[in-house]
Design an enzyme around this catalytic site. Structure first.
Site, mmCIF file in Angstrom:
data_model
loop_
_atom_site.group_PDB
_atom_site.id
_atom_site.type_symbol
_atom_site.label_atom_id
_atom_site.label_comp_id
_atom_site.label_asym_id
_atom_site.label_seq_id
_atom_site.Cartn_x
_atom_site.Cartn_y
_atom_site.Cartn_z
ATOM 1 N N ASP A 48 0.836 -1.200 0.000
ATOM 2 C CA ASP A 48 0.000 0.000 0.000
ATOM 3 C C ASP A 48 0.869 1.248 0.000
ATOM 4 O O ASP A 48 1.515 1.562 0.996
ATOM 5 C CB ASP A 48 -0.909 0.020 1.246
ATOM 6 C CG ASP A 48 -1.818 1.234 1.240
ATOM 7 O OD1 ASP A 48 -2.876 1.164 0.602
ATOM 8 O OD2 ASP A 48 -1.455 2.267 1.850
ATOM 9 N N TYR A 53 3.108 9.694 -0.522
ATOM 10 C CA TYR A 53 4.185 9.121 0.306
ATOM 11 C C TYR A 53 5.559 9.358 -0.318
ATOM 12 O O TYR A 53 6.580 9.158 0.342
ATOM 13 C CB TYR A 53 3.988 7.609 0.527
ATOM 14 C CG TYR A 53 2.692 7.202 1.201
ATOM 15 C CD1 TYR A 53 1.849 8.148 1.778
ATOM 16 C CD2 TYR A 53 2.305 5.875 1.268
ATOM 17 C CE1 TYR A 53 0.653 7.777 2.376
ATOM 18 C CE2 TYR A 53 1.114 5.492 1.874
ATOM 19 C CZ TYR A 53 0.286 6.459 2.423
ATOM 20 O OH TYR A 53 -0.892 6.085 3.012
ATOM 21 N N LYS A 78 -2.682 5.899 -4.540
ATOM 22 C CA LYS A 78 -3.812 6.806 -4.259
ATOM 23 C C LYS A 78 -3.585 8.169 -4.900
ATOM 24 O O LYS A 78 -2.429 8.616 -4.991
ATOM 25 C CB LYS A 78 -3.960 7.005 -2.731
ATOM 26 C CG LYS A 78 -3.850 5.724 -1.919
ATOM 27 C CD LYS A 78 -4.046 5.940 -0.434
ATOM 28 C CE LYS A 78 -3.718 4.672 0.355
ATOM 29 N NZ LYS A 78 -2.317 4.557 0.773
ATOM 30 N N HIS A 111 -7.573 9.436 -2.011
ATOM 31 C CA HIS A 111 -6.924 9.415 -0.698
ATOM 32 C C HIS A 111 -7.807 10.044 0.399
ATOM 33 O O HIS A 111 -7.943 9.482 1.486
ATOM 34 C CB HIS A 111 -5.585 10.145 -0.797
ATOM 35 C CG HIS A 111 -4.551 9.663 0.165
ATOM 36 N ND1 HIS A 111 -3.198 9.619 -0.132
ATOM 37 C CD2 HIS A 111 -4.650 9.203 1.432
ATOM 38 C CE1 HIS A 111 -2.539 9.137 0.916
ATOM 39 N NE2 HIS A 111 -3.397 8.893 1.875
HETATM 40 P P1 NDP Z 1 0.628 1.409 11.889
HETATM 41 O O1 NDP Z 1 -0.584 1.382 12.738
HETATM 42 O O2 NDP Z 1 0.846 0.339 10.884
HETATM 43 O O3 NDP Z 1 1.855 1.472 12.887
HETATM 44 C C1 NDP Z 1 3.167 1.653 12.451
HETATM 45 C C2 NDP Z 1 4.020 1.946 13.688
HETATM 46 O O4 NDP Z 1 3.979 0.826 14.546
HETATM 47 C C3 NDP Z 1 5.451 2.217 13.352
HETATM 48 O O5 NDP Z 1 5.923 3.169 14.284
HETATM 49 C C4 NDP Z 1 6.108 0.861 13.580
HETATM 50 O O6 NDP Z 1 7.471 1.034 13.969
HETATM 51 C C5 NDP Z 1 5.296 0.298 14.730
HETATM 52 N N1 NDP Z 1 5.180 -1.177 14.668
HETATM 53 C C6 NDP Z 1 4.987 -1.942 13.571
HETATM 54 N N2 NDP Z 1 4.887 -3.232 13.905
HETATM 55 C C7 NDP Z 1 5.017 -3.300 15.239
HETATM 56 C C8 NDP Z 1 5.005 -4.369 16.170
HETATM 57 N N3 NDP Z 1 4.836 -5.627 15.767
HETATM 58 N N4 NDP Z 1 5.186 -4.073 17.488
HETATM 59 C C9 NDP Z 1 5.367 -2.803 17.894
HETATM 60 N N5 NDP Z 1 5.375 -1.733 17.061
HETATM 61 C C10 NDP Z 1 5.201 -1.979 15.740
HETATM 62 O O7 NDP Z 1 0.674 2.887 11.231
HETATM 63 P P2 NDP Z 1 0.642 3.543 9.815
HETATM 64 O O8 NDP Z 1 0.127 4.909 10.058
HETATM 65 O O9 NDP Z 1 1.928 3.417 9.090
HETATM 66 O O10 NDP Z 1 -0.481 2.748 8.992
HETATM 67 C C11 NDP Z 1 -0.211 1.630 8.186
HETATM 68 C C12 NDP Z 1 -0.365 1.958 6.728
HETATM 69 O O11 NDP Z 1 -1.670 2.456 6.460
HETATM 70 C C13 NDP Z 1 0.540 3.083 6.234
HETATM 71 O O12 NDP Z 1 1.875 2.683 6.095
HETATM 72 C C14 NDP Z 1 -0.140 3.440 4.950
HETATM 73 O O13 NDP Z 1 0.170 2.502 3.938
HETATM 74 C C15 NDP Z 1 -1.611 3.366 5.348
HETATM 75 N N6 NDP Z 1 -2.164 4.672 5.777
HETATM 76 C C16 NDP Z 1 -3.155 5.214 5.009
HETATM 77 C C17 NDP Z 1 -3.713 6.415 5.348
HETATM 78 C C18 NDP Z 1 -4.791 6.979 4.512
HETATM 79 O O14 NDP Z 1 -5.151 8.154 4.702
HETATM 80 N N7 NDP Z 1 -5.347 6.248 3.578
HETATM 81 C C19 NDP Z 1 -3.258 7.184 6.523
HETATM 82 C C20 NDP Z 1 -2.238 6.507 7.292
HETATM 83 C C21 NDP Z 1 -1.736 5.288 6.925
HETATM 84 P P3 NDP Z 1 8.669 0.316 13.144
HETATM 85 O O15 NDP Z 1 8.561 0.777 11.710
HETATM 86 O O16 NDP Z 1 9.888 0.801 13.840
HETATM 87 O O17 NDP Z 1 8.444 -1.164 13.295
#
Ligand code: NDP
Length: 274
Positions: A48, A53, A78, A111
């Site tokens: 995604d 991004y 998006k 988006h």
């Molecule tokens: P997430 O809820 O996926 O959380 C990501 C965070 O959690 C990072 O800081 C990561 O750190 C940490 N993390 C990941 N796995 C673990 C784990 N197993 N244990 C503890 N911490 C963990 O957040 P996102 O906001 O990135 O959402 C996911 C995806 O959704 C985005 O990447 C994007 O593709 C999409 N998105 C879409 C939006 C929209 O408007 N359509 C808005 C926001 C997101 P680390 O990287 O250090 O592991």
């Protein structure tokens, strides 16, 4: 069920993996290439990204270099808020397609629902779908009232709505709405952007030998919600994919449902300024 086989069937018959890899805030170039390569090796088959991004080029590079057939991967991107409108969206799509260097995109989403603009944008997505340049089209951050407006004038009903969705924001109304209209719900920020220190989640995880993150992602699957956790760490990328070998009981699902507090980590689609 293995990661690769587990897929939702969208309203047009296209299969979309239940688990995808989110790449928001992973820098273009080497960081995103490495992260996507690691995710594919761990079994993810869906990526995604978004024009906003700034990492479509790296995502495309990782896909070309991963050694899998293109048909084995599901790629979402998006159209950003500044590109709404019919002609502008067609242009933005072509730019995304060039950066990704892909013939066809699996899923193209609006988006955010910029007021007064998304109807024309949707017509462009319908055109792209009819031309076969995208396999499925959908929206993101659409409340039921946005969807009501869209559905009133559309030729193609969105196949997907990607929303902020997690135990603290369980989106009951949106979930019911999407189910009624055959729209697949997809969770963004499923891991609450890393705010996983909720005792109930840890306690349920202990019973299954799983982490809080795995419990949350499993809860998504059992609710029939596609989920796209992001991680830039190889260990956590693998951890987040290891959710297909256990099952939450009805009581555990209800306990997690009970955490809903209407708490957002991102913006409200009725009140955003970007
Ligand atoms: P997430 O809820 O996926 O959380 C990501 C965070 O959690 C990072 O800081 C990561 O750190 C940490 N993390 C990941 N796995 C673990 C784990 N197993 N244990 C503890 N911490 C963990 O957040 P996102 O906001 O990135 O959402 C996911 C995806 O959704 C985005 O990447 C994007 O593709 C999409 N998105 C879409 C939006 C929209 O408007 N359509 C808005 C926001 C997101 P680390 O990287 O250090 O592991």
């Amino acid at each position: 069920m293995a990661v690769v086989e587990a897929a939702a069937t969208l309203s047009n018959g296209v299969r979309m993996p239940w688990l995808g890899f989110g790449v928001f805030q992973i820098r273009d170039g080497a960081p995103v290439v490495a992260a996507v390569r690691t995710a594919i090796a761990a079994g993810y088959r869906s990526i995604d990204t978004a024009a906003a991004y700034g990492n479509e080029a790296g995502v495309g590079q990782a896909i070309r270099e991963c050694g899998l057939d293109r048909a084995e991967l599901f790629v979402t991107t998006k159209v950003w808020n500044s590109r709404h409108g019919y002609a502008s969206t067609l242009e933005a799509f072509e730019e995304s397609r060039k950066r990704l260097a892909l013939e066809q995109i699996d899923l193209y989403l609006i988006h955010w629902p910029v007021a007064g603009r998304y109807q024309d944008t949707w017509r462009a997505l319908e055109t792209l779908y009819q031309q076969g340049l995208v396999r499925a089209i959908g929206v993101s951050n659409f409340h039921p009232h946005h969807l009501d407006e869209l559905l009133a004038g559309c030729r193609v009903v969105p196949m997907v709505n990607q929303l902020e969705f997690h135990p603290l924001l369980a989106q009951r109304a949106a979930r019911d709405y999407c189910q009624t209209h055959g729209i697949q719900l997809e969770a963004w920020s499923p891991l609450m952007q890393g705010h996983l220190g909720v005792p109930v989640l840890a306690e349920i995880g202990r019973r299954h030998g799983k982490t809080a993150a795995q419990v949350v992602l499993r809860w998504d699957l059992q609710h029939g919600v596609v989920t796209i956790p992001k991680s830039a760490d190889a260990g956590r990328i693998a951890e987040n994919a290891d959710i297909f070998d256990f099952e939450l009981s009805a009581a555990e699902m209800a306990a997690i449902d009970g955490l809903d507090a209407g708490r957002r980590f991102g913006s409200d689609p009725d009140n955003f300024h970007f």
